[in-house]
Design an enzyme around this catalytic site. Structure first.
Site, PDB file in Angstrom:
ATOM      1  N   CYS A  54       0.874  -1.230   0.001  1.00 35.08           N
ATOM      2  CA  CYS A  54       0.072   0.098  -0.108  1.00 35.08           C
ATOM      3  C   CYS A  54       0.918   1.055   0.012  1.00 35.08           C
ATOM      4  O   CYS A  54       1.767   1.217   0.584  1.00 35.08           O
ATOM      5  CB  CYS A  54      -0.950  -0.060   1.303  1.00 35.08           C
ATOM      6  SG  CYS A  54      -1.612   1.662   1.620  1.00 35.08           S
TER       7      CYS A  54
ATOM      8  N   THR B 181      -0.615   4.507   0.185  1.00 34.58           N
ATOM      9  CA  THR B 181      -1.542   5.545   0.723  1.00 34.58           C
ATOM     10  C   THR B 181      -0.807   6.567   1.600  1.00 34.58           C
ATOM     11  O   THR B 181      -1.035   7.820   1.322  1.00 34.58           O
ATOM     12  CB  THR B 181      -2.670   5.016   1.251  1.00 34.58           C
ATOM     13  OG1 THR B 181      -3.585   4.108   0.301  1.00 34.58           O
ATOM     14  CG2 THR B 181      -3.559   6.110   1.543  1.00 34.58           C
TER      15      THR B 181
HETATM   16  P1  5GP Z   1      -0.882  -6.791   3.948  1.00 39.66           P
HETATM   17  O1  5GP Z   1      -1.211  -7.912   4.920  1.00 39.66           O
HETATM   18  O2  5GP Z   1      -0.250  -7.130   2.760  1.00 39.66           O
HETATM   19  O3  5GP Z   1       0.145  -5.953   4.963  1.00 39.66           O
HETATM   20  O4  5GP Z   1      -2.153  -6.116   3.548  1.00 39.66           O
HETATM   21  C1  5GP Z   1      -3.120  -6.250   3.041  1.00 39.66           C
HETATM   22  C2  5GP Z   1      -4.289  -5.244   2.885  1.00 39.66           C
HETATM   23  O5  5GP Z   1      -3.675  -4.090   2.330  1.00 39.66           O
HETATM   24  C3  5GP Z   1      -5.469  -5.570   2.030  1.00 39.66           C
HETATM   25  O6  5GP Z   1      -6.184  -6.682   2.822  1.00 39.66           O
HETATM   26  C4  5GP Z   1      -5.878  -4.428   1.712  1.00 39.66           C
HETATM   27  O7  5GP Z   1      -6.715  -3.553   2.649  1.00 39.66           O
HETATM   28  C5  5GP Z   1      -4.823  -3.268   1.531  1.00 39.66           C
HETATM   29  N1  5GP Z   1      -4.492  -3.315   0.216  1.00 39.66           N
HETATM   30  C6  5GP Z   1      -4.427  -4.205  -0.805  1.00 39.66           C
HETATM   31  N2  5GP Z   1      -4.053  -3.460  -2.129  1.00 39.66           N
HETATM   32  C7  5GP Z   1      -3.758  -2.269  -1.750  1.00 39.66           C
HETATM   33  C8  5GP Z   1      -3.532  -1.003  -2.608  1.00 39.66           C
HETATM   34  O8  5GP Z   1      -3.254  -1.297  -3.572  1.00 39.66           O
HETATM   35  N3  5GP Z   1      -3.616   0.090  -1.871  1.00 39.66           N
HETATM   36  C9  5GP Z   1      -3.927   0.097  -0.599  1.00 39.66           C
HETATM   37  N4  5GP Z   1      -3.894   1.525  -0.040  1.00 39.66           N
HETATM   38  N5  5GP Z   1      -4.140  -0.724   0.241  1.00 39.66           N
HETATM   39  C10 5GP Z   1      -4.075  -2.040  -0.261  1.00 39.66           C
END
Ligand code: 5GP
Length: 351
Positions: free
Chosen positions: A186, A188
């Site tokens: 992400c 953001t």
């Molecule tokens: P991780 O477990 O990889 O740290 O986080 C997974 C979460 O990241 C997902 O369930 C979703 O909420 C968020 N996420 C997935 N793709 C994106 C993206 O392209 N941008 C953002 N801002 N969040 C994402």
């Protein structure tokens, strides 16, 4: 004048769980299943409250089959056609207990959702997922889905503050997805400057949800089994994982070979890669808020699952929680300035 909230907000890296005296003899004695009755659907579910994220390379049917063997849940990504759902339901009826169908807010998504729900009557969970759960449009979408599917359990998000958790629960959602900006792919926080440290978001949102008889999912930011234990300790009813479950056989996509090593592609759902794949490019008015990475190929997901479950069980024994449900009651976080001894970092072998 802009306001500054000076309360300290904490992330997984800022805290550790404090050990407590315990009568548990072994981590095998710990029950990591929970039975939860949802606020609005009134549906009761029993399983291990860990969820594979509804990302292209994580929320696949193959992942659901592997995880359901451990009673772990999968939110299936929204890009499978209705036909694929019908085939999956026919081949894997017992896995349906552990999956949700995902949708965004568009009219096309709603129509697809309605078709799938009709085609697969055993399906009990709907995951409504948008990057920004604060919009009025999203609240209306939750209301419409609740009105159309009164008995389904609705997951909705993402948000990071108590007042929005309350609004979504009162609009018909059962399980609120918490997390803006913590995800492994992400961007953001970088692109927009918006976000909230995940442990504090979970603590605050969990409290708000509990007040209304609702539940929350900690979504994003877990990098190791210890983070999963911390998320449960902070009051998450479920913990959603993306990156930790990516790169496996069940994650979909090709294995890439480079310099004799194997990798798999992993990308955010609002990355340029995902938008190229599903929407034919990045729309001009929005920046991509996700990135694309090549991560080492990790084989079957089962070893990772056992590692996560082992870590959570062990965390429970350290703080004297016989059941996962007791973990938040027995949690005291200590604020730390260092987590790990890094002296041999980079020297790891895979065996
Ligand atoms: P991780 O477990 O990889 O740290 O986080 C997974 C979460 O990241 C997902 O369930 C979703 O909420 C968020 N996420 C997935 N793709 C994106 C993206 O392209 N941008 C953002 N801002 N969040 C994402």
């Amino acid at each position: 004048m802009p306001r500054i909230d000076t309360d300290v907000k904490l992330d997984f890296k800022d805290v550790l769980l404090r050990p407590k005296r315990s009568t548990l003899k072994s981590r095998a004695d710990v029950c990591v299943e929970r039975t939860i009755t949802f606020r609005n659907s009134k549906y009761t579910w029993t399983g291990v409250p860990i969820i594979a994220s509804n990302m292209d390379t994580v929320g696949t049917f193959e992942m659901a089959v592997a995880l359901a063997k451990h009673k772990i849940f999968t939110t299936i990504h929204k890009h499978y056609p209705v036909e694929a759902w019908k085939q999956f339901a026919a081949a894997q009826p017992e896995t349906l207990y552990f999956v949700a169908v995902s949708a965004g807010t568009s009219a096309a998504d709603f129509d697809r959702l309605a078709e799938i729900v009709q085609a697969v009557p055993e399906l009990r969970f709907i995951c409504l997922d948008v990057a920004n759960g604060y919009s009025e449009l999203f609240v209306e979408c939750v209301r419409k889905v609740r009105a159309t599917f009164p008995h389904h359990t609705i997951m909705a998000g993402n948000v990071v503050t108590g007042e929005m958790v309350e609004e979504l629960l009162l609009s018909g959602a059962d399980l609120i997805k918490v997390g803006i900006g913590p995800g492994s792919v992400c961007t953001t926080r970088k692109k927009t400057g918006v976000g909230y440290p995940q442990v504090s978001a979970v603590l605050e949102c969990g409290d708000a949800a509990k007040g209304l008889g609702g539940h929350i999912i900690s979504d994003g930011g877990c990098t190791c089994p210890g983070d999963v234990a911390k998320a449960f300790g902070a009051g998450a009813d479920f913990v959603m994982l993306g990156g930790m479950l990516a790169g496996h056989d069940q994650s979909g996509g090709e294995v890439i070979e480079r310099d004799g090593r194997k990798y798999k592609l992993f990308y955010g759902m609002s990355s340029a890669t995902a938008m190229q794949k599903h929407a034919g490019g990045v729309a001009e008015y929005r920046a991509s808020e996700g990135k694309t990475v090549q991560i080492p190929y990790r084989g079957d997901v089962t070893a990772t699952v056992l590692d996560v479950l082992g870590g959570v069980r062990s965390a429970c024994t350290y703080i004297g929680a016989g059941k996962l449900k007791e973990l938040p009651k027995r949690t005291t976080f200590i604020r730390v300035t260092q987590q790990l001894n890094e002296i041999f970092t980079g020297n790891e072998r895979n065996d």
